[in-house]
Enzyme design. Structure first.
Site, PDB file in Angstrom:
ATOM      1  N   ILE A 136     136.177 108.058  60.980  1.00  0.00           N
ATOM      2  CA  ILE A 136     135.972 109.143  60.017  1.00  0.00           C
ATOM      3  C   ILE A 136     135.164 110.174  60.802  1.00  0.00           C
ATOM      4  CG2 ILE A 136     134.875 109.906  57.877  1.00  0.00           C
ATOM      5  CD1 ILE A 136     135.237 107.015  56.823  1.00  0.00           C
ATOM      6  N   PRO A 137     135.796 111.284  61.210  1.00  0.00           N
ATOM      7  CA  PRO A 137     135.203 112.177  62.217  1.00  0.00           C
ATOM      8  C   PRO A 137     134.084 113.078  61.685  1.00  0.00           C
ATOM      9  CG  PRO A 137     137.295 113.048  61.498  1.00  0.00           C
ATOM     10  CD  PRO A 137     137.123 111.724  60.800  1.00  0.00           C
ATOM     11  N   CYS A 138     132.960 112.472  61.339  1.00  0.00           N
ATOM     12  CA  CYS A 138     131.833 113.249  60.803  1.00  0.00           C
ATOM     13  C   CYS A 138     131.287 114.232  61.836  1.00  0.00           C
ATOM     14  CB  CYS A 138     130.740 112.323  60.286  1.00  0.00           C
ATOM     15  SG  CYS A 138     130.188 111.084  61.458  1.00  0.00           S
ATOM     16  N   HIS A 139     131.560 113.996  63.115  1.00  0.00           N
ATOM     17  CA  HIS A 139     131.095 114.936  64.151  1.00  0.00           C
ATOM     18  C   HIS A 139     131.801 116.288  64.036  1.00  0.00           C
ATOM     19  CE1 HIS A 139     134.652 113.016  65.883  1.00  0.00           C
ATOM     20  NE2 HIS A 139     134.779 114.068  66.666  1.00  0.00           N
ATOM     21  N   ARG A 140     132.928 116.336  63.326  1.00  0.00           N
ATOM     22  CA  ARG A 140     133.669 117.596  63.156  1.00  0.00           C
ATOM     23  C   ARG A 140     133.193 118.391  61.936  1.00  0.00           C
ATOM     24  NH1 ARG A 140     139.273 114.420  64.116  1.00  0.00           N
ATOM     25  NH2 ARG A 140     139.028 114.080  66.357  1.00  0.00           N
TER      26      ARG A 140
END
Length: 183
Positions: A136-140
Site C-alpha cells: 500500500i504505497p503510502c510513500h506516494r
C-alpha cells in the site's frame, strides 16, 4: 497463525508476514536482518518463520525489483486487512490505485473518498498505521503543496524521499521557515 520471512533487497533487509488469507505486514528495509525481524515481531509477537506461499514469493520478488529501481505494481497482491477500521480500508484501497511515479495528497485522497478536507488528517493517520507499506504505497501520499509530509518507517521522511526518487519523483526538500532576500 502468522508466518514471516526476512529477505534482502538492494535497499536493505525487509520482512513480510502472512496468514491463510493474505499478507498482513510488510517491514520496509533496515540495515540488518535482525533489525527487520525485531521490528516485524514487535507488531506480530506470535508469528513464526514459515515457508512462503506463491503469493508471498511474488510479493518478495516484486519488493526486490522495486528496490532495484524497476517499475513495480503491487496492486494485485492479496492482503488481509481484517482488524483495520472500515475507513482505513477505504483509504488503503484508494492509495493502492496511485501508480509508480505518481503522487497524491492526504486531502486529495480524502476528497476521492467523499470526505471533506478536514478528513485529510484521518487519511494521514491511516497512512501512519499502514501495516503493509510499499504494497500500500503510502510513500506516494504527500502533504498539501507537494510537501513530503511524515513517514513512520525507518529513516522517516528521508526514506520516503529516497523511495519517491527511485520512481523518478523529485520532491523539494523542506524549506526553511524564513527566507532571506538576495540583496
Amino acid at each position: 497463525m502468522h508466518h514471516y520471512l526476512i529477505f534482502e533487497t538492494v535497499g536493505g533487509f525487509c520482512g513480510i508476514a502472512w496468514n491463510d488469507n493474505g499478507i498482513t505486514r510488510f517491514q520496509l528495509p533496515t540495515k540488518d536482518a535482525a533489525a527487520a525481524e525485531r521490528m516485524l515481531l514487535r507488531r506480530l509477537p506470535n508469528a513464526e518463520p514459515g515457508t512462503p506461499t506463491p503469493d508471498v514469493l511474488e510479493a518478495v520478488a516484486a519488493a526486490k525489483r522495486y528496490f532495484e529501481g524497476q517499475e513495480t505494481d503491487f496492486s494485485d497482491i492479496r492482503l488481509d486487512l481484517a482488524g483495520q477500521e472500515a475507513f482505513f480500508r477505504q483509504v488503503y484501497a484508494a492509495a493502492r490505485r496511485v501508480r509508480w511515479g505518481q503522487t497524491t495528497t492526504y486531502g486529495a485522497l480524502a476528497k476521492e473518498l467523499g470526505a471533506g478536507p478536514e478528513a485529510a488528517r484521518d487519511v494521514g493517520q491511516a497512512m501512519a498505521k499502514n501495516p503493509v507499506p510499499l504494497i500500500i504505497p503510502c510513500h506516494r501520499v504527500l502533504a498539501a503543496g507537494g510537501k513530503i509530509g511524515g513517514f513512520s518507517a525507518p529513516g522517516g521522511a528521508t526514506a520516503k524521499t529516497r523511495m519517491l526518487e527511485l520512481e523518478g519523483v523529485h520532491v523539494d526538500p523542506p524549506q526553511p521557515a524564513q527566507q532571506t532576500f538576495g540583496f
